[in-house]
Design an enzyme around this catalytic site. Structure first.
Site, PDB file in Angstrom:
ATOM      1  N   ASN A   7      -9.308 -41.953  48.661  1.00  0.00           N
ATOM      2  CA  ASN A   7      -9.895 -40.896  49.268  1.00  0.00           C
ATOM      3  C   ASN A   7     -11.341 -41.283  49.732  1.00  0.00           C
ATOM      4  OD1 ASN A   7     -11.187 -38.370  49.908  1.00  0.00           O
ATOM      5  ND2 ASN A   7     -11.067 -37.673  47.748  1.00  0.00           N
ATOM      6  N   ARG A  91      -5.730 -39.650  50.560  1.00  0.00           N
ATOM      7  CA  ARG A  91      -6.108 -38.295  51.025  1.00  0.00           C
ATOM      8  C   ARG A  91      -6.331 -38.213  52.348  1.00  0.00           C
ATOM      9  NH1 ARG A  91     -11.400 -34.934  50.091  1.00  0.00           N
ATOM     10  NH2 ARG A  91     -10.392 -32.905  50.526  1.00  0.00           N
ATOM     11  N   HIS A 180      -7.832 -27.893  50.449  1.00  0.00           N
ATOM     12  CA  HIS A 180      -7.506 -27.918  48.940  1.00  0.00           C
ATOM     13  C   HIS A 180      -6.321 -27.773  48.780  1.00  0.00           C
ATOM     14  CE1 HIS A 180     -12.093 -26.221  48.587  1.00  0.00           C
ATOM     15  NE2 HIS A 180     -11.997 -27.731  48.525  1.00  0.00           N
ATOM     16  N   HIS A 208     -10.196 -22.257  43.426  1.00  0.00           N
ATOM     17  CA  HIS A 208     -10.767 -23.700  43.502  1.00  0.00           C
ATOM     18  C   HIS A 208     -12.164 -23.526  43.724  1.00  0.00           C
ATOM     19  CE1 HIS A 208     -10.757 -28.090  44.376  1.00  0.00           C
ATOM     20  NE2 HIS A 208     -11.742 -27.567  44.841  1.00  0.00           N
ATOM     21  N   ARG A 241     -22.254 -23.897  52.281  1.00  0.00           N
ATOM     22  CA  ARG A 241     -21.748 -23.230  53.470  1.00  0.00           C
ATOM     23  C   ARG A 241     -21.690 -21.744  53.479  1.00  0.00           C
ATOM     24  NH1 ARG A 241     -16.168 -26.721  52.489  1.00  0.00           N
ATOM     25  NH2 ARG A 241     -17.521 -28.289  51.666  1.00  0.00           N
ATOM     26  N   ASP A 283     -26.406 -25.820  43.368  1.00  0.00           N
ATOM     27  CA  ASP A 283     -25.511 -25.891  42.256  1.00  0.00           C
ATOM     28  C   ASP A 283     -25.827 -24.773  41.275  1.00  0.00           C
ATOM     29  OD1 ASP A 283     -24.749 -26.889  39.335  1.00  0.00           O
ATOM     30  OD2 ASP A 283     -24.946 -28.941  40.382  1.00  0.00           O
ATOM     31  N   ARG A 285     -25.422 -24.504  37.993  1.00  0.00           N
ATOM     32  CA  ARG A 285     -25.799 -24.722  36.920  1.00  0.00           C
ATOM     33  C   ARG A 285     -27.390 -24.488  36.962  1.00  0.00           C
ATOM     34  NH1 ARG A 285     -22.952 -30.257  36.400  1.00  0.00           N
ATOM     35  NH2 ARG A 285     -23.202 -30.087  38.471  1.00  0.00           N
ATOM     36  N   LEU A 332     -17.108 -25.384  39.152  1.00  0.00           N
ATOM     37  CA  LEU A 332     -17.422 -24.080  38.408  1.00  0.00           C
ATOM     38  C   LEU A 332     -16.311 -23.394  37.811  1.00  0.00           C
ATOM     39  CD1 LEU A 332     -19.811 -22.023  38.594  1.00  0.00           C
ATOM     40  CD2 LEU A 332     -18.861 -21.070  40.621  1.00  0.00           C
ATOM     41  N   GLY A 333     -15.151 -23.354  38.131  1.00  0.00           N
ATOM     42  CA  GLY A 333     -13.814 -22.801  37.687  1.00  0.00           C
ATOM     43  C   GLY A 333     -13.496 -23.228  36.363  1.00  0.00           C
ATOM     44  N   ASN A 335     -15.825 -24.999  34.457  1.00  0.00           N
ATOM     45  CA  ASN A 335     -16.689 -25.375  33.460  1.00  0.00           C
ATOM     46  C   ASN A 335     -17.688 -24.281  33.291  1.00  0.00           C
ATOM     47  OD1 ASN A 335     -16.468 -28.096  33.004  1.00  0.00           O
ATOM     48  ND2 ASN A 335     -16.788 -28.406  34.876  1.00  0.00           N
ATOM     49  N   GLU A 384      -6.386 -33.807  42.084  1.00  0.00           N
ATOM     50  CA  GLU A 384      -5.747 -34.264  43.109  1.00  0.00           C
ATOM     51  C   GLU A 384      -5.457 -35.764  43.075  1.00  0.00           C
ATOM     52  OE1 GLU A 384      -8.300 -31.776  46.426  1.00  0.00           O
ATOM     53  OE2 GLU A 384      -9.448 -32.118  44.519  1.00  0.00           O
TER      54      GLU A 384
END
Ligand code: AMP
Length: 402
Positions: A7, A91, A180, A208, A241, A283, A285, A332-333, A335, A384
């Site tokens: 990748n 990829r 994705h 995602h 973004r 981030d 977190r 994120l999804g 954790n 992936e």
């Protein structure tokens, strides 16, 4: 069969070596800062320590050679020679409308990927460097391209056309492609397996949620809509973004802030999103801890993100006429129990509810909705590299009877 998964990003290469008998990862690695000072290869044989190799890595070709040297190294290698690699899976970010599935790479395919570089100028060129380097170094080994966009090629015109003059679609391929795809496909397949049913009988919404974030509506095994568009900038608010904005803002900002096309592109891709809203970090977190300390803009960034995700979920339920499961994946999804709870809070009307105890778990494949829920909620760590390796294996078996 041993498969090397590659990748390539603009200044990085991620790789894995997998033994497909048992789908075992033998080693993985990351090369960073290609073409810059301080480039480094971090190589990890499974179950062993990570080796850091600092060297000058001027280009992707040298990087790939270093990865192969690490994989065959006497001390920390996992194979004796490069000849043990049966195939390479790459990829590739953009496959345009031509590539609706993974393909064995030929000269004609290379030309096709090159042609797509016009619509993915940041992503496809480094992918091509990696492919060409592997073809040079392993000229007898089959190479397969697996596209981020391919899974979404089943979207109907109503979902992928913009409200622009139709000629722009014909002339420039200006339409929504989605990204994705390997991740959305993988987690949907895993969820169907967990439910003991076929994807072709189920409607999924796959979320995602990582630094880049996208949502897909997968109806009876096919992607019928997704939040990213012509580029990975459309859709949700992301780490850096902007996601969707009124397009009239672009000429406004260019004029008021004296920005040229490249500067506005950079502004929307790298300085916006939750970083721009919070003024603190991209981030989640950092934002969660800042919000806990009372930082209002961090809280606002979190609230905006969760609100957008919820709106997409509602929209995709409408597009599919219902939903059987909602799936969370990526950084994120996988954790953040906090974010999952925030997104699902208020979706009870769909016939779903998060189990607070199950939702505390992180980073493992599990169902987190209450037992009697009509609509299930899953957390499924994405993989992936495994999808790329599986596609590579299937194509090599089917086409060249490897
Ligand atoms: P990815 O792009 O999939 O690697 O996801 C990276 C993003 O996931 C990071 O920028 C974080 O915002 C988020 N993330 C990762 N781990 C956690 C965590 N434990 N809690 C909250 N967010 C997390």
């Amino acid at each position: 069969m041993i498969i090397f998964v590659v990748n390539c990003g603009s200044s990085s290469i991620k790789y894995q070596l997998l033994n497909m008998n048992g789908e075992q990862v033998l080693a993985k690695g990351l090369i960073e800062r290609i073409g810059m000072e301080g480039s480094v290869l971090k190589h990890t044989p499974t179950g062993k320590y990570t080796v850091d190799i600092s060297a000058e890595i001027p280009d992707h070709s040298v990087g790939i050679q270093m990865a192969l040297d690490a994989l065959t190294n006497e001390e920390y290698g996992v194979i004796d020679s490069m000849d043990e690699i049966d195939a390479v899976g790459h990829r590739v970010v953009h496959g345009g409308e031509r590539f609706t599935d993974s393909v064995l790479i030929s000269d004609d395919v290379l030309n096709g990927i090159e042609a797509c570089a016009e619509i993915a100028p940041l992503h496809n060129p480094p992918n091509l460097y990696g492919i060409k380097a592997c073809m040079r170094l392993m000229y007898n080994t089959p190479q397969v391209a697996v596209f981020d966009t391919a899974f979404h090629q089943t979207m109907p015109k109503v979902a992928y056309l913009y409200g622009l003059p139709y000629e722009m679609y014909v002339k420039y391929g200006l339409r929504r492609y989605g990204f994705h795809g390997t991740s959305h496909k993988y987690v949907a397949q895993q969820a169907a397996e967990m439910m003991g049913e076929h994807m072709s009988d189920l409607r999924f919404i796959t979320c995602h949620l990582g630094n880049g974030a996208s949502i897909a509506a997968i109806k009876y095994g096919k992607s019928i809509d997704t939040s990213m568009g012509y580029t990975p900038l459309e859709g949700l608010v992301m780490g850096t973004r902007s996601g969707e904005i009124d397009p009239a803002i672009i000429p406004f900002l260019m004029e008021k802030e004296n920005m040229n096309a490249q500067q506005i592109d950079d502004y929307l891709n790298r300085r916006s999103g939750i970083l721009g809203i919070s003024g603190l970090s991209s981030d989640f977190r950092d934002l969660e801890s800042a919000a806990n300390r009372g930082d209002e803009r961090s809280q606002l960034a979190i609230d905006i993100f969760a609100y957008k995700v919820k709106k997409y979920i509602g929209g995709y339920v409408a597009a599919m006429g219902g939903v059987d499961a909602i799936i969370f994946t990526a950084g994120l999804g996988e954790n953040s129990p906090f974010m999952r709870d925030k997104i699902c809070n208020g979706l009870e009307y769909l016939g779903t509810r998060i189990d607070p105890e199950l939702n505390k778990l992180r980073g493992k494949q599990m169902e987190i909705s209450i037992k009697r829920a009509r609509v299930k909620i899953f957390v499924i760590p994405t993989n992936e590299e495994l999808v790329i390796a599986r596609d590579t294996l299937n194509i090599c078996r089917r086409i060249i009877k490897l």
